[in-house]
Scaffold this active site. Sequence first.
Site, PDB file in Angstrom:
ATOM      1  N   HIS A  71      -1.914  16.007   0.510  1.00 42.21           N
ATOM      2  CA  HIS A  71      -1.248  15.221  -0.534  1.00 42.21           C
ATOM      3  C   HIS A  71      -1.007  13.813   0.037  1.00 42.21           C
ATOM      4  O   HIS A  71       0.121  13.340   0.132  1.00 42.21           O
ATOM      5  CB  HIS A  71       0.048  15.900  -0.980  1.00 42.21           C
ATOM      6  N   GLU A 110      -5.330  15.189  -6.327  1.00 39.66           N
ATOM      7  CA  GLU A 110      -5.666  13.967  -7.062  1.00 39.66           C
ATOM      8  C   GLU A 110      -6.541  12.952  -6.329  1.00 39.66           C
ATOM      9  O   GLU A 110      -6.091  11.829  -6.043  1.00 39.66           O
ATOM     10  CB  GLU A 110      -4.381  13.257  -7.499  1.00 39.66           C
ATOM     11  N   GLU A 164       1.198  19.752 -11.952  1.00 39.01           N
ATOM     12  CA  GLU A 164       2.199  18.690 -12.080  1.00 39.01           C
ATOM     13  C   GLU A 164       2.280  18.280 -13.539  1.00 39.01           C
ATOM     14  O   GLU A 164       1.256  18.142 -14.204  1.00 39.01           O
ATOM     15  CB  GLU A 164       1.830  17.431 -11.275  1.00 39.01           C
ATOM     16  N   ASP A 219      11.027   7.924   5.850  1.00 44.67           N
ATOM     17  CA  ASP A 219      11.515   8.363   7.171  1.00 44.67           C
ATOM     18  C   ASP A 219      12.504   9.533   7.054  1.00 44.67           C
ATOM     19  O   ASP A 219      12.449  10.484   7.830  1.00 44.67           O
ATOM     20  CB  ASP A 219      12.232   7.225   7.908  1.00 44.67           C
TER      21      ASP A 219
HETATM   22  C1  PNW Z   1       1.043  11.919  -8.994  1.00 47.81           C
HETATM   23  N1  PNW Z   1      -1.601   7.619 -13.087  1.00 47.81           N
HETATM   24  O1  PNW Z   1       0.585  10.600  -8.912  1.00 47.81           O
HETATM   25  C2  PNW Z   1       1.230  12.435  -7.569  1.00 47.81           C
HETATM   26  O2  PNW Z   1       0.567  13.651  -7.331  1.00 47.81           O
HETATM   27  C3  PNW Z   1       2.658  12.533  -7.140  1.00 47.81           C
HETATM   28  O3  PNW Z   1       2.748  12.499  -5.743  1.00 47.81           O
HETATM   29  C4  PNW Z   1       3.483  11.462  -7.813  1.00 47.81           C
HETATM   30  O4  PNW Z   1       4.798  11.417  -7.358  1.00 47.81           O
HETATM   31  C5  PNW Z   1       3.462  11.751  -9.308  1.00 47.81           C
HETATM   32  O5  PNW Z   1       2.148  11.927  -9.804  1.00 47.81           O
HETATM   33  C6  PNW Z   1       4.174  10.702 -10.151  1.00 47.81           C
HETATM   34  O6  PNW Z   1       3.569   9.446 -10.009  1.00 47.81           O
HETATM   35  C7  PNW Z   1       0.088   9.909 -10.013  1.00 47.81           C
HETATM   36  O7  PNW Z   1      -1.606   6.388 -12.999  1.00 47.81           O
HETATM   37  C8  PNW Z   1       0.108   8.521  -9.948  1.00 47.81           C
HETATM   38  O8  PNW Z   1      -2.111   8.190 -14.097  1.00 47.81           O
HETATM   39  C9  PNW Z   1      -0.453   7.770 -10.967  1.00 47.81           C
HETATM   40  C10 PNW Z   1      -1.039   8.398 -12.060  1.00 47.81           C
HETATM   41  C11 PNW Z   1      -1.056   9.784 -12.135  1.00 47.81           C
HETATM   42  C12 PNW Z   1      -0.491  10.537 -11.107  1.00 47.81           C
END
Ligand code: PNW
Length: 484
Positions: A129, A174, A389, A59
């Site tokens: 996103h 993703e 990222e 929020d």
């Molecule tokens: C990404 N995994 O998420 C996202 O793009 C972001 O929004 C997030 O904050 C960041 O990475 C950190 O988590 C992921 O399990 C979540 O491999 C999980 C995975 C990879 C990326």
Amino acid sequence: MANNDDSFYHVFPKGFIWGMANSAYQTEGGWKADGKGESIWDRFCHEDASRIKDSSNGDVAMDSYTKYKEDVKLLKDMNAKMYRFSISWPRVLPKGTSELVNEAGIDYYNRLIDELLANGIEPCVTLFHWDLPQPLQEMNGWLNEELVQFFAEYARLCFSRFGDRVKYFITFNEPWVFSMKVYDFATFAPAIKEPLESPYKAVHTMLKSHAVAYQIYKNEFKDKQKGKVGFSVDSSNYGPKDPSSPTDLEAADKAFQFRLGWIVNPLINGDYPPIMKESIAQQSKLEGRSTSRLPVFDPESSTILKGSIDFLGLNYYTAELVTTIKAGEEANCPTNTPGWNRDLGLDRIRDPNGKLCGVWWQRDVPTGLRNTLNWIKKQYGNPPVIITENGRAESDDRLEDDDRIAYFRGHINETLKAVLLDSCDVQGYLGWCLLDVFEWSDGYTVGFGVHRVDRTSQEKTRTPKKSAKYLAQIFKENGFPDKQ
Ligand code: PNW
């Protein structure tokens, strides 16, 4: 830094893009400010706070909706040349469709973009996103192919209103993480446990939506705006559990095909990877189905998908080791759950050679990034890649974040090797994340940020961690000029 490490001392090619990334729901706050509509994450967190580890929500988050100038200053202090942020779809289109445009929301992004440019920072804009407008979820979200047209309208609006100044657009972030966390683990909004068909269906709609948006940019905007449209995918590195075993090596390749190839093969070659089509058809048959659970691209979608990225965004966090599942052991294998996991059919573990980070799924394995970049180069003919990222989780917000510094150092150095020694066409590196932000179902219990945010203060005071200063130096020196 000690000389007895395996670091490579050199700088990146001139013009290499350095920067940081972020996303709307995780950072902006202002969840209903100035006419913004409801997103699936607003609904998910408000409906049942227990879905989020610390019962929190986005929020207010980091209040970047009002504090964006401070964020830009932090980027400038880090010597960043690019900032990747996402547009909240319901902030600009409260109902999800172009029936109602929220000019106040458009103004917010215009102010942010102008502030970045005034400070010499290139905006890189992600369109999706994960914060889908709730009204589109009521129509079944990405399982409904009508979203292709709604996404196209939204993309056209963003290209037309921001594209005069934004030269890097990313359509999707993703799809693997999104579809698996929503429809398989059912821990991300809107959490619908339907692991067999829905992840495939959702990704199918996203890919088709991307292709249509790419066409729109190419036909209506590209000549004038001269920008690029890319796509951000997530992948772990997949290595063989036993490097001397040919079947484990094959298994690692299969895992890459299922994770990265699921998305990237359509974007480059216009179809899913053959091994995925075969495996899912076979599994579907065993389940007594007459057709495969993996959807099929119609010829037109396949044609427009083929070659539909100007650059590939790679989000890399960790590495896994894989091996085949021994006959008779299927039921005992924890990575053999129905759906994508069983379709892949491999025994997977997080690479135990890397240090465990602040989330269970992350181990610090820098060499995995170099290997992943080389896999992409070999598999897809060396497409231009931007690492959109890369970063390390901590379970607290300590300012002396030496483990995070070690993570960045290792991963950027392996990227340097991939560029200079292996000739991988990597054009930029964006760290995740500028700030400690709302980490989805983990709430604020873990952080990837290089800045601490005091959420209890009215000002949401931002304080640089040691890692922010470390990255500022790498960005300034364009890599690792000499041993120090
Ligand atoms: C990404 N995994 O998420 C996202 O793009 C972001 O929004 C997030 O904050 C960041 O990475 C950190 O988590 C992921 O399990 C979540 O491999 C999980 C995975 C990879 C990326």
